[in-house]
Motif scaffolding. Structure first.
Motif, PDB file in Angstrom:
ATOM      1  N   GLY A   1       0.820  -1.218   0.000  1.00  0.00           N
ATOM      2  CA  GLY A   1       0.000   0.000   0.000  1.00  0.00           C
ATOM      3  C   GLY A   1       0.845   1.254   0.000  1.00  0.00           C
ATOM      4  N   THR A   2       1.923   1.234   0.772  1.00  0.00           N
ATOM      5  CA  THR A   2       2.832   2.387   0.808  1.00  0.00           C
ATOM      6  C   THR A   2       3.433   2.629  -0.570  1.00  0.00           C
ATOM      7  OG1 THR A   2       3.359   1.931   3.121  1.00  0.00           O
ATOM      8  CG2 THR A   2       4.893   3.330   1.924  1.00  0.00           C
TER       9      THR A   2
ATOM     10  N   ILE B   1      -0.827   7.388  -9.570  1.00  0.00           N
ATOM     11  CA  ILE B   1      -1.543   7.489  -8.297  1.00  0.00           C
ATOM     12  C   ILE B   1      -0.967   8.667  -7.513  1.00  0.00           C
ATOM     13  CG2 ILE B   1      -2.099   6.350  -6.110  1.00  0.00           C
ATOM     14  CD1 ILE B   1      -2.040   3.686  -7.637  1.00  0.00           C
ATOM     15  N   GLU B   2       0.320   8.610  -7.243  1.00  0.00           N
ATOM     16  CA  GLU B   2       1.086   9.710  -6.645  1.00  0.00           C
ATOM     17  C   GLU B   2       0.345  10.483  -5.547  1.00  0.00           C
ATOM     18  OE1 GLU B   2       3.761  11.415 -10.022  1.00  0.00           O
ATOM     19  OE2 GLU B   2       1.804  10.898 -10.857  1.00  0.00           O
ATOM     20  N   VAL B   3      -0.147   9.732  -4.568  1.00  0.00           N
ATOM     21  CA  VAL B   3      -0.771  10.375  -3.409  1.00  0.00           C
ATOM     22  C   VAL B   3       0.309  11.057  -2.569  1.00  0.00           C
ATOM     23  CG1 VAL B   3      -2.036   9.935  -1.262  1.00  0.00           C
ATOM     24  CG2 VAL B   3      -2.741   8.823  -3.377  1.00  0.00           C
TER      25      VAL B   3
ATOM     26  N   TYR C   1       7.725  11.196   1.560  1.00  0.00           N
ATOM     27  CA  TYR C   1       7.767  10.007   2.410  1.00  0.00           C
ATOM     28  C   TYR C   1       9.055   9.982   3.225  1.00  0.00           C
ATOM     29  CZ  TYR C   1       7.975   5.151   3.897  1.00  0.00           C
ATOM     30  OH  TYR C   1       8.078   4.027   4.652  1.00  0.00           O
ATOM     31  N   MET C   2      10.162  10.246   2.578  1.00  0.00           N
ATOM     32  CA  MET C   2      11.455  10.199   3.272  1.00  0.00           C
ATOM     33  C   MET C   2      11.585  11.329   4.291  1.00  0.00           C
ATOM     34  SD  MET C   2      12.845   7.482   2.417  1.00  0.00           S
ATOM     35  CE  MET C   2      14.417   7.699   3.221  1.00  0.00           C
TER      36      MET C   2
ATOM     37  N   GLY D   1       9.903   8.016   6.395  1.00  0.00           N
ATOM     38  CA  GLY D   1      11.192   7.373   6.259  1.00  0.00           C
ATOM     39  C   GLY D   1      11.210   5.925   6.670  1.00  0.00           C
ATOM     40  N   TRP D   2      12.410   5.427   6.793  1.00  0.00           N
ATOM     41  CA  TRP D   2      12.617   4.008   7.033  1.00  0.00           C
ATOM     42  C   TRP D   2      12.641   3.653   8.502  1.00  0.00           C
ATOM     43  CZ3 TRP D   2      12.006   0.643   3.345  1.00  0.00           C
ATOM     44  CH2 TRP D   2      12.135   1.066   2.020  1.00  0.00           C
TER      45      TRP D   2
END
Length: 189
Positions: free
Chosen positions: A108-109, A117-119, A125-126, A130-131
């Motif tokens: 999903g991520t 899509i590019e929500v 995100y980073m 992030g991780w």
């Protein structure tokens, strides 16, 4: 199970002793408890922290905020579709175990960032997620597996709750709650 790494650890620990808890099972138990707790908590807050009367000017501002929101944007609709797809897939994992909770969350991520899509962008995100959260979930899972494999988990349970079968249910609940509090203090995740 998608609510946090602790839930996944609990489900994995139960599976190790032969109890399979599906996403649907978790929902059937968790949603009613969550709903009751939310209602009780709201009542508790209103009893102990009396809400102020809502002034007319505050109502006007609230109505303006709601009326200015407009219809859903394309981006919001895409987000709702991806989240709904994840939710349906998580429930489907009850019958199709290939849809592991973590796999669906990662898929999903990634879907949120797919072209068309590019929500959310990779850069966003980073910078905002992030991780670290991903590594936290994986690290907690690895630590839980290590505790189970080395016998540390069994030792903790036997040392603290060894005679629990003869205790009253209230004492067992209190002891387990105290143990969880101590373990969360030592390892918050």
């Amino acid at each position: 199970p998608a609510g946090g790494p602790t839930n996944i650890v609990a489900i994995n620990a139960l599976e190790d002793i032969g109890i399979r808890v599906t996403f649907l099972d978790w929902m059937i138990v968790g949603y009613p408890i969550g709903l009751v707790c939310a209602i009780l908590f709201a009542i508790w807050i209103c009893i102990f922290y009396k809400p102020e009367p809502i002034r007319e000017d505050a109502l006007v501002v609230a109505k303006q905020m709601v009326s200015g929101s407009g219809p859903l944007t394309t981006r919001e609709i895409k987000c709702l579709v991806v989240v709904a797809l994840m939710f349906v897939t998580w429930i489907a994992s009850t019958w199709l175990p290939i849809f592991n909770t973590t796999v669906v969350a990662l898929f999903g991520t990634c879907l949120f960032m797919c072209p068309g899509i590019e929500v959310i962008s990779w850069k966003d995100y980073m910078s905002n997620g992030g991780w670290d959260g991903t590594f936290l979930v994986g690290g907690v899972g690895a630590m839980a597996d290590a505790c189970l494999a080395t016998g540390a988990a069994n030792w903790i349970v036997q040392t603290t709750l060894g005679g629990a079968a003869s205790w009253s249910p209230v004492v067992v609940c209190l002891a387990v709650s105290a143990l969880i509090c101590v373990l969360h203090w030592l390892c918050p995740s």
